[in-house]
Motif scaffolding. Structure first.
Motif, PDB file in Angstrom:
ATOM      1  N   ALA A 275     -17.299   6.825  11.800  1.00  0.00           N
ATOM      2  CA  ALA A 275     -17.575   8.114  12.184  1.00  0.00           C
ATOM      3  C   ALA A 275     -18.268   8.089  13.569  1.00  0.00           C
ATOM      4  CB  ALA A 275     -18.151   9.093  11.206  1.00  0.00           C
TER       5      ALA A 275
ATOM      6  N   HIS B 257     -17.521   6.151  -0.769  1.00  0.00           N
ATOM      7  CA  HIS B 257     -18.303   6.866   0.041  1.00  0.00           C
ATOM      8  C   HIS B 257     -18.223   8.246   0.098  1.00  0.00           C
ATOM      9  CE1 HIS B 257     -14.401   5.726   1.778  1.00  0.00           C
ATOM     10  NE2 HIS B 257     -14.208   6.902   2.237  1.00  0.00           N
TER      11      HIS B 257
ATOM     12  N   ARG C 266     -11.990   4.179   9.815  1.00  0.00           N
ATOM     13  CA  ARG C 266     -12.669   4.500  11.152  1.00  0.00           C
ATOM     14  C   ARG C 266     -13.890   5.000  10.951  1.00  0.00           C
ATOM     15  NH1 ARG C 266      -9.541   4.960  15.568  1.00  0.00           N
ATOM     16  NH2 ARG C 266      -7.673   5.013  14.538  1.00  0.00           N
TER      17      ARG C 266
ATOM     18  N   CYS D   3     -13.062  12.437   1.322  1.00  0.00           N
ATOM     19  CA  CYS D   3     -12.354  13.362  -0.025  1.00  0.00           C
ATOM     20  C   CYS D   3     -11.613  12.488  -0.595  1.00  0.00           C
ATOM     21  CB  CYS D   3     -11.443  14.197   1.138  1.00  0.00           C
ATOM     22  SG  CYS D   3      -9.861  14.978   0.274  1.00  0.00           S
ATOM     23  N   ALA D   4     -10.804  11.225  -0.250  1.00  0.00           N
ATOM     24  CA  ALA D   4     -10.201  10.245  -1.118  1.00  0.00           C
ATOM     25  C   ALA D   4     -11.152   9.664  -2.220  1.00  0.00           C
ATOM     26  CB  ALA D   4      -9.497   9.248  -0.234  1.00  0.00           C
ATOM     27  N   ALA D   5     -12.157   9.256  -1.723  1.00  0.00           N
ATOM     28  CA  ALA D   5     -13.260   8.528  -2.479  1.00  0.00           C
ATOM     29  C   ALA D   5     -13.780   9.621  -3.401  1.00  0.00           C
ATOM     30  CB  ALA D   5     -14.067   7.807  -1.616  1.00  0.00           C
TER      31      ALA D   5
ATOM     32  N   ARG E  74      -4.222   9.390   2.913  1.00  0.00           N
ATOM     33  CA  ARG E  74      -4.960   8.198   2.963  1.00  0.00           C
ATOM     34  C   ARG E  74      -4.213   7.139   2.095  1.00  0.00           C
ATOM     35  NH1 ARG E  74      -6.790  10.990   6.315  1.00  0.00           N
ATOM     36  NH2 ARG E  74      -9.166  11.158   6.696  1.00  0.00           N
ATOM     37  N   ALA E  75      -4.664   5.766   2.853  1.00  0.00           N
ATOM     38  CA  ALA E  75      -3.722   4.649   2.238  1.00  0.00           C
ATOM     39  C   ALA E  75      -4.511   4.088   1.214  1.00  0.00           C
ATOM     40  CB  ALA E  75      -3.343   3.874   3.304  1.00  0.00           C
ATOM     41  N   TYR E  76      -3.884   3.652   0.081  1.00  0.00           N
ATOM     42  CA  TYR E  76      -4.675   2.577  -0.811  1.00  0.00           C
ATOM     43  C   TYR E  76      -3.721   1.377  -1.314  1.00  0.00           C
ATOM     44  CZ  TYR E  76      -8.790   5.254  -0.574  1.00  0.00           C
ATOM     45  OH  TYR E  76      -9.829   6.047  -0.150  1.00  0.00           O
ATOM     46  N   THR E  77      -4.310   0.446  -1.642  1.00  0.00           N
ATOM     47  CA  THR E  77      -3.547  -0.685  -1.926  1.00  0.00           C
ATOM     48  C   THR E  77      -3.211  -0.955  -3.519  1.00  0.00           C
ATOM     49  OG1 THR E  77      -4.587  -1.644  -0.071  1.00  0.00           O
ATOM     50  CG2 THR E  77      -3.765  -3.418  -1.762  1.00  0.00           C
TER      51      THR E  77
ATOM     52  N   ALA F 111     -12.839  -2.019   1.871  1.00  0.00           N
ATOM     53  CA  ALA F 111     -11.599  -1.382   1.711  1.00  0.00           C
ATOM     54  C   ALA F 111     -10.555  -1.968   1.565  1.00  0.00           C
ATOM     55  CB  ALA F 111     -11.481  -0.411   3.104  1.00  0.00           C
TER      56      ALA F 111
ATOM     57  N   ALA G 157     -13.237   2.087  -2.669  1.00  0.00           N
ATOM     58  CA  ALA G 157     -14.534   1.867  -2.365  1.00  0.00           C
ATOM     59  C   ALA G 157     -15.072   3.055  -2.332  1.00  0.00           C
ATOM     60  CB  ALA G 157     -14.392   1.090  -1.156  1.00  0.00           C
TER      61      ALA G 157
ATOM     62  N   TRP H 178       0.790  -1.104   0.086  1.00  0.00           N
ATOM     63  CA  TRP H 178       0.104   0.179  -0.193  1.00  0.00           C
ATOM     64  C   TRP H 178       0.912   1.234   0.067  1.00  0.00           C
ATOM     65  CZ3 TRP H 178       0.542   3.029   4.657  1.00  0.00           C
ATOM     66  CH2 TRP H 178       1.113   2.361   5.653  1.00  0.00           C
TER      67      TRP H 178
ATOM     68  N   HIS I 275      -4.325  15.884   3.030  1.00  0.00           N
ATOM     69  CA  HIS I 275      -5.312  14.830   3.632  1.00  0.00           C
ATOM     70  C   HIS I 275      -4.493  13.295   3.057  1.00  0.00           C
ATOM     71  CE1 HIS I 275      -9.396  13.195   4.583  1.00  0.00           C
ATOM     72  NE2 HIS I 275      -9.435  12.156   3.604  1.00  0.00           N
TER      73      HIS I 275
ATOM     74  N   GLU J 239      -8.238   0.396  -6.292  1.00  0.00           N
ATOM     75  CA  GLU J 239      -9.627   0.238  -6.442  1.00  0.00           C
ATOM     76  C   GLU J 239     -10.293   0.864  -5.217  1.00  0.00           C
ATOM     77  OE1 GLU J 239      -9.770  -3.743  -8.890  1.00  0.00           O
ATOM     78  OE2 GLU J 239      -9.659  -4.086  -6.793  1.00  0.00           O
TER      79      GLU J 239
ATOM     80  N   TYR K  15      -8.446  -0.502   8.658  1.00  0.00           N
ATOM     81  CA  TYR K  15      -8.442   0.214   7.456  1.00  0.00           C
ATOM     82  C   TYR K  15      -9.128   1.405   7.388  1.00  0.00           C
ATOM     83  CZ  TYR K  15      -5.299  -2.957   4.565  1.00  0.00           C
ATOM     84  OH  TYR K  15      -4.020  -3.443   4.108  1.00  0.00           O
TER      85      TYR K  15
END
Ligand SMILES: Cc1cc2nc3c(=O)[nH]c(=O)nc-3n(C[C@H](O)[C@H](O)[C@H](O)COP(=O)(O)OP(=O)(O)OC[C@H]3O[C@@H](n4cnc5c(N)ncnc54)[C@H](O)[C@@H]3O)c2cc1C
Length: 236
Positions: A236, A88, A234, A91-93, A67-70, A131, A86, A53, A65, A84, A232
Motif C-alpha cells: 500500500a 494480513h 502490491r 478482504c481475501a485473507a 484475488r489469485a491463490y495457488t 504469498a 498468508a 493458481w 473482489h 494456504e 504477487y
C-alpha cells in the motif's frame, strides 16, 4: 454479488467458473490459514501444473473482489486441493481466516500455465515470500531432483510458519523485509549469477519483482525463456 468488468473480460478470454466448497480449515500458527476445498470439477476440467493458481471471487460489501491463490497438493482423483492464505488485513485473507466447513466461493480459471522447461534446467533460482511460498513449494516438488537456490522474504517471524519443502540440494535463505523490499533486491542481486542452463522464477511484491526482473534481463542478460516473473501482491 455482482461481478465487475474483470469478470466479463475473463469470460471473454475463455475463463471457466467453478464453485468451491470448504471441507476443512486449519490455522498455521495464526499466520496462515490452510483451507481444504472440494473443487467443483475444476481439476478434472483443467488438470494440474506446478504453481497453478486460480482467481477467487470474494464479496466485499456487495462488490466483487478478485484475488489469485495457488493450488496446494491438487488431487484430480478426489477433486480436492488446499489453499494456504498468508494472513494480513485484506478482504481475501479475512475471508479465509473466518471460513467454516460448508462455506462456498466461486473461482475462475484463466491465466495460469507454467511448465518446467524441457529438458530440465540444471539449476533453479527462486525468489518469493509468504504469498508465493505455496508456489515455490510446488516448484520444489515438481523439480525435486534439480538443485535450487531459494530466497524467501519475510515481514515478521510468523511468516516462517509455513515450511519450505526443501531437500538436501535445495538451499533456502530467509531474508527480512526491510526498506520496502530493497534489502531483498540487494541481497539477491549480489548473489544471483547468470547461468545459461538455469531457470529463474520470481514472485514477490510488485515493485520488488519488477526490480529483480529488470536486473536479470538488462544487467545479467538472462533470456526471456529462462525467466518467469509475476508480482504477487502490491504494497500500500
Ligand atoms: C498468481 C498468484 C498466486 C498467489 N497465490 C497466493 C497464495 O497461495 N497464498 C497467498 O497468501 N497469497 C497468494 N497470492 C497473493 C494474494 O493474491 C495477494 O496477497 C492479495 O492481494 C490478497 O488479497 P486481500 O484481499 O487479502 O488483500 P488486498 O485487498 O489485496 O490488500 C489489502 C492490504 O493488504 C496488503 N497486502 C496484500 N497482500 C499482502 C501480502 N501477501 N503480504 C502483506 N501485505 C499484503 C496490501 O498492501 C493492502 O494494504 C497470489 C498472487 C498471485 C498473483
Amino acid at each position: 454479488m455482482k461481478r465487475n468488468w474483470e469478470g466479463l473480460v475473463l469470460k471473454a478470454m475463455g475463463g471457466r467458473d467453478f464453485r468451491l466448497t470448504v471441507l476443512g480449515t486449519e490455522s498455521v500458527d495464526g499466520h496462515y490459514q490452510r483451507l481444504l476445498f472440494d473443487d467443483g470439477g475444476l481439476l478434472t476440467a483443467y488438470g494440474t501444473h506446478p504453481t497453478m493458481w486460480i482467481r477467487l471471487w470474494f464479496d466485499n460489501g456487495g462488490r466483487a473482489h478478485q484475488r489469485a491463490y495457488t493450488l496446494v497438493d491438487p488431487d484430480p482423483a478426489t477433486g480436492r486441493f488446499t489453499l494456504e492464505f498468508a494472513l494480513h488485513d485484506g478482504c481475501a485473507a479475512n475471508w479465509a481466516a473466518a471460513a467454516t466447513v460448508g462455506d462456498t466461493i466461486d473461482a475462475t480459471v484463466q491465466g495460469s500455465a507454467f511448465q518446467l522447461p524441457d529438458p530440465a534446467p540444471e539449476h533453479l533460482y527462486l525468489v518469493g515470500d509468504a504469498a508465493s511460498l505455496p508456489a515455490v513449494n510446488s516448484l520444489l516438488d515438481a523439480g525435486a531432483d534439480i538443485p535450487a537456490t531459494v530466497w524467501l522474504e519475510y515481514a515478521h517471524e510468523g511468516e516462517k510458519a509455513l515450511t519450505p519443502r526443501a531437500r538436501a540440494h535445495h538451499d533456502v535463505t530467509w531474508v527480512p523485509r526491510r526498506d520496502a523490499g530493497r534489502h531483498l533486491v540487494d541481497t539477491v542481486r549480489e548473489a544471483l549469477p547468470a547461468a545459461g542452463s538455469a531457470h529463474y522464477w520470481l514472485a514477490c511484491e510488485a515493485a520488488t519483482t519488477r526490480d529483480l526482473t529488470r536486473h536479470l534481463r538488462r544487467t545479467l542478460g538472462v533470456g526471456k525463456h529462462q525467466l518467469t516473473s509475476l508480482g504477487y501482491w502490491r504494497a500500500a
